[in-house]
Scaffold this motif. Structure first.
Motif, PDB file in Angstrom:
ATOM      1  N   THR A 193      29.181 -36.989  -7.856  1.00 23.02           N
ATOM      2  CA  THR A 193      28.966 -36.428  -6.513  1.00 23.02           C
ATOM      3  C   THR A 193      29.573 -35.051  -6.361  1.00 23.02           C
ATOM      4  N   ILE A 194      30.346 -34.617  -7.338  1.00 19.25           N
ATOM      5  CA  ILE A 194      30.941 -33.285  -7.300  1.00 19.25           C
ATOM      6  C   ILE A 194      29.851 -32.197  -7.213  1.00 19.25           C
ATOM      7  N   LEU A 195      28.644 -32.539  -7.668  1.00 18.59           N
ATOM      8  CA  LEU A 195      27.537 -31.587  -7.670  1.00 18.59           C
ATOM      9  C   LEU A 195      26.763 -31.571  -6.354  1.00 18.59           C
ATOM     10  N   HIS A 196      27.015 -32.524  -5.481  1.00 19.47           N
ATOM     11  CA  HIS A 196      26.256 -32.620  -4.242  1.00 19.47           C
ATOM     12  C   HIS A 196      26.700 -31.571  -3.228  1.00 19.47           C
ATOM     13  N   ASP A 197      25.814 -31.252  -2.310  1.00 24.28           N
ATOM     14  CA  ASP A 197      26.160 -30.362  -1.205  1.00 24.28           C
ATOM     15  C   ASP A 197      27.181 -31.063  -0.315  1.00 24.28           C
ATOM     16  N   GLU A 198      28.151 -30.296   0.177  1.00 21.52           N
ATOM     17  CA  GLU A 198      29.228 -30.900   0.966  1.00 21.52           C
ATOM     18  C   GLU A 198      28.708 -31.647   2.193  1.00 21.52           C
ATOM     19  N   LYS A 199      27.631 -31.185   2.791  1.00 15.78           N
ATOM     20  CA  LYS A 199      27.103 -31.846   3.990  1.00 15.78           C
ATOM     21  C   LYS A 199      26.561 -33.239   3.690  1.00 15.78           C
ATOM     22  N   ASP A 200      26.300 -33.505   2.406  1.00 15.78           N
ATOM     23  CA  ASP A 200      25.807 -34.824   2.006  1.00 15.78           C
ATOM     24  C   ASP A 200      26.934 -35.759   1.570  1.00 15.78           C
ATOM     25  N   ILE A 201      28.158 -35.269   1.625  1.00 12.05           N
ATOM     26  CA  ILE A 201      29.330 -36.052   1.222  1.00 12.05           C
ATOM     27  C   ILE A 201      29.909 -36.738   2.460  1.00 12.05           C
ATOM     28  N   PRO A 202      30.256 -38.037   2.385  1.00 11.48           N
ATOM     29  CA  PRO A 202      30.890 -38.711   3.533  1.00 11.48           C
ATOM     30  C   PRO A 202      32.129 -37.950   3.994  1.00 11.48           C
ATOM     31  N   LYS A 203      32.323 -37.867   5.306  1.00 14.70           N
ATOM     32  CA  LYS A 203      33.411 -37.061   5.855  1.00 14.70           C
ATOM     33  C   LYS A 203      34.772 -37.457   5.304  1.00 14.70           C
ATOM     34  N   ARG A 204      34.966 -38.760   5.033  1.00 13.97           N
ATOM     35  CA  ARG A 204      36.283 -39.228   4.583  1.00 13.97           C
ATOM     36  C   ARG A 204      36.672 -38.681   3.212  1.00 13.97           C
ATOM     37  N   VAL A 205      35.695 -38.209   2.417  1.00 17.96           N
ATOM     38  CA  VAL A 205      36.015 -37.693   1.083  1.00 17.96           C
ATOM     39  C   VAL A 205      35.612 -36.227   0.916  1.00 17.96           C
ATOM     40  N   ARG A 206      35.307 -35.552   2.025  1.00 16.67           N
ATOM     41  CA  ARG A 206      34.892 -34.146   1.914  1.00 16.67           C
ATOM     42  C   ARG A 206      36.019 -33.250   1.422  1.00 16.67           C
ATOM     43  N   LYS A 207      37.261 -33.561   1.809  1.00 16.38           N
ATOM     44  CA  LYS A 207      38.375 -32.739   1.332  1.00 16.38           C
ATOM     45  C   LYS A 207      38.503 -32.842  -0.179  1.00 16.38           C
ATOM     46  N   ILE A 208      38.355 -34.048  -0.715  1.00 12.34           N
ATOM     47  CA  ILE A 208      38.396 -34.234  -2.170  1.00 12.34           C
ATOM     48  C   ILE A 208      37.299 -33.414  -2.824  1.00 12.34           C
ATOM     49  N   HIS A 209      36.085 -33.521  -2.274  1.00 18.49           N
ATOM     50  CA  HIS A 209      34.937 -32.790  -2.811  1.00 18.49           C
ATOM     51  C   HIS A 209      35.192 -31.287  -2.815  1.00 18.49           C
ATOM     52  N   ARG A 210      35.715 -30.768  -1.703  1.00 21.43           N
ATOM     53  CA  ARG A 210      35.951 -29.328  -1.561  1.00 21.43           C
ATOM     54  C   ARG A 210      37.032 -28.860  -2.537  1.00 21.43           C
ATOM     55  N   ARG A 211      38.142 -29.606  -2.596  1.00 27.59           N
ATOM     56  CA  ARG A 211      39.254 -29.206  -3.458  1.00 27.59           C
ATOM     57  C   ARG A 211      38.883 -29.291  -4.941  1.00 27.59           C
ATOM     58  N   LEU A 212      38.143 -30.305  -5.329  1.00 30.03           N
ATOM     59  CA  LEU A 212      37.755 -30.416  -6.731  1.00 30.03           C
ATOM     60  C   LEU A 212      36.811 -29.278  -7.130  1.00 30.03           C
ATOM     61  N   ASN A 213      35.920 -28.908  -6.231  1.00 32.69           N
ATOM     62  CA  ASN A 213      35.038 -27.777  -6.523  1.00 32.69           C
ATOM     63  C   ASN A 213      35.820 -26.473  -6.605  1.00 32.69           C
ATOM     64  N   GLN A 214      36.815 -26.300  -5.753  1.00 33.72           N
ATOM     65  CA  GLN A 214      37.671 -25.113  -5.840  1.00 33.72           C
ATOM     66  C   GLN A 214      38.412 -25.087  -7.174  1.00 33.72           C
ATOM     67  N   LEU A 215      38.912 -26.227  -7.564  1.00 37.57           N
ATOM     68  CA  LEU A 215      39.627 -26.331  -8.837  1.00 37.57           C
ATOM     69  C   LEU A 215      38.727 -25.956 -10.009  1.00 37.57           C
ATOM     70  N   LEU A 216      37.550 -26.540 -10.052  1.00 40.72           N
ATOM     71  CA  LEU A 216      36.631 -26.276 -11.159  1.00 40.72           C
ATOM     72  C   LEU A 216      36.169 -24.828 -11.169  1.00 40.72           C
ATOM     73  N   ASP A 217      35.847 -24.293 -10.010  1.00 47.24           N
ATOM     74  CA  ASP A 217      35.399 -22.899  -9.939  1.00 47.24           C
ATOM     75  C   ASP A 217      36.464 -21.948 -10.465  1.00 47.24           C
ATOM     76  N   LEU A 218      37.725 -22.233 -10.153  1.00 45.36           N
ATOM     77  CA  LEU A 218      38.820 -21.365 -10.583  1.00 45.36           C
ATOM     78  C   LEU A 218      39.080 -21.499 -12.079  1.00 45.36           C
ATOM     79  N   VAL A 219      39.216 -22.714 -12.537  1.00 43.07           N
ATOM     80  CA  VAL A 219      39.675 -22.964 -13.905  1.00 43.07           C
ATOM     81  C   VAL A 219      38.616 -22.620 -14.945  1.00 43.07           C
ATOM     82  N   LEU A 220      37.385 -23.010 -14.701  1.00 46.31           N
ATOM     83  CA  LEU A 220      36.352 -22.851 -15.721  1.00 46.31           C
ATOM     84  C   LEU A 220      36.041 -21.393 -16.026  1.00 46.31           C
TER      85      LEU A 220
END
Length: 236
Positions: free
Chosen positions: A174-201
């Protein structure tokens, strides 16, 4: 394999291949194998067998001297790492859940590893700034929403040419999904993991790889000193 992490029921590799790896990869022997079997039977969340076998092979080649683990659980992964420490090596592991801490302490004693492992009790956000390092291997398997926040501390504590491995970065794909399609309870996880990957890779001071075992491993080698302290101000 039962696991409290719901994403483990949605592996990023085909289910048939996951079952094959978990069945065919050599089991661990002795008390370490007993601990893994116990955790799986009771549904206690530990790294899945295919990930454990991979890390076992990797650390047998690295032979780290100083290891830091963020997220002890019942101590299985730390016990696995302890099999491959260089002479005089030591593991520092962090957890904040009393029930896990008690189980981990007992398991370290049972495996004869209590002299090689220091378990720090408390929140990693409070403990990481107090550590000095350097560590040549760091394993982070804790709250996924905190990975991005913990990255500056890990990079500061990691030695040059040291390796950081971060577990469960794919969130069942689900890391590849658009944030609006992510359940609200896990949107912070989704956002932070994408920030992490964008920075590190894409960072020139880091070499990185993604390994689709379990729910995804992010492997990072620190090629030179790097300062990510701005992240801490960014997320306040």
């Amino acid at each position: 394999m039962h696991d409290k992490n719901e994403m483990m029921s949605r592996p990023v590799v085909k289910k048939e291949l996951v079952e094959y790896m978990r069945k065919e990869l050599k089991p661990f022997s002795g008390k370490l194998g007993d601990l893994e079997n116990y955790a799986n039977e009771k549904g206690i969340p530990i790294i899945p067998h295919e990930t454990a076998v991979f890390l076992n092979l990797l650390l047998s080649q690295i032979k780290p001297k100083q290891v830091l683990e963020i997220g002890t659980a019942i101590g299985f992964s730390a016990s696995l790492f302890a099999q491959h420490l260089a002479d005089g090596g030591h593991i520092t592991t962090i957890d904040r859940f009393d029930i896990m801490i008690e189980r981990a302490k007992n398991n370290f004693i049972n495996l004869g590893l209590d002299g090689k492992v220091t378990l720090l009790e408390g929140d990693a956000a409070d403990l990481l700034p107090t550590l000095e390092g350097p560590y040549d291997f760091i394993f982070m398997d804790s709250a996924k929403a905190k990975y991005y926040e913990f990255l500056p501390y890990c990079m500061n504590l990691l030695s040059v040419n040291g390796m950081l491995i971060i577990d469960d970065v794919f969130q069942g794909g689900t890391i590849l999904h658009d944030e609006k399609d992510i359940p609200k309870r896990v949107r912070k996880i989704h956002r932070r993991l994408n920030q992490l990957l964008d920075l590190v890779l894409n960072h020139e001071a880091l070499d990185s790889s993604l390994v689709p075992l379990g729910d995804g491993l992010l492997m990072i080698v620190k090629k030179e000193k790097v300062d990510f302290s701005y992240i801490l101000k960014e997320i306040q």
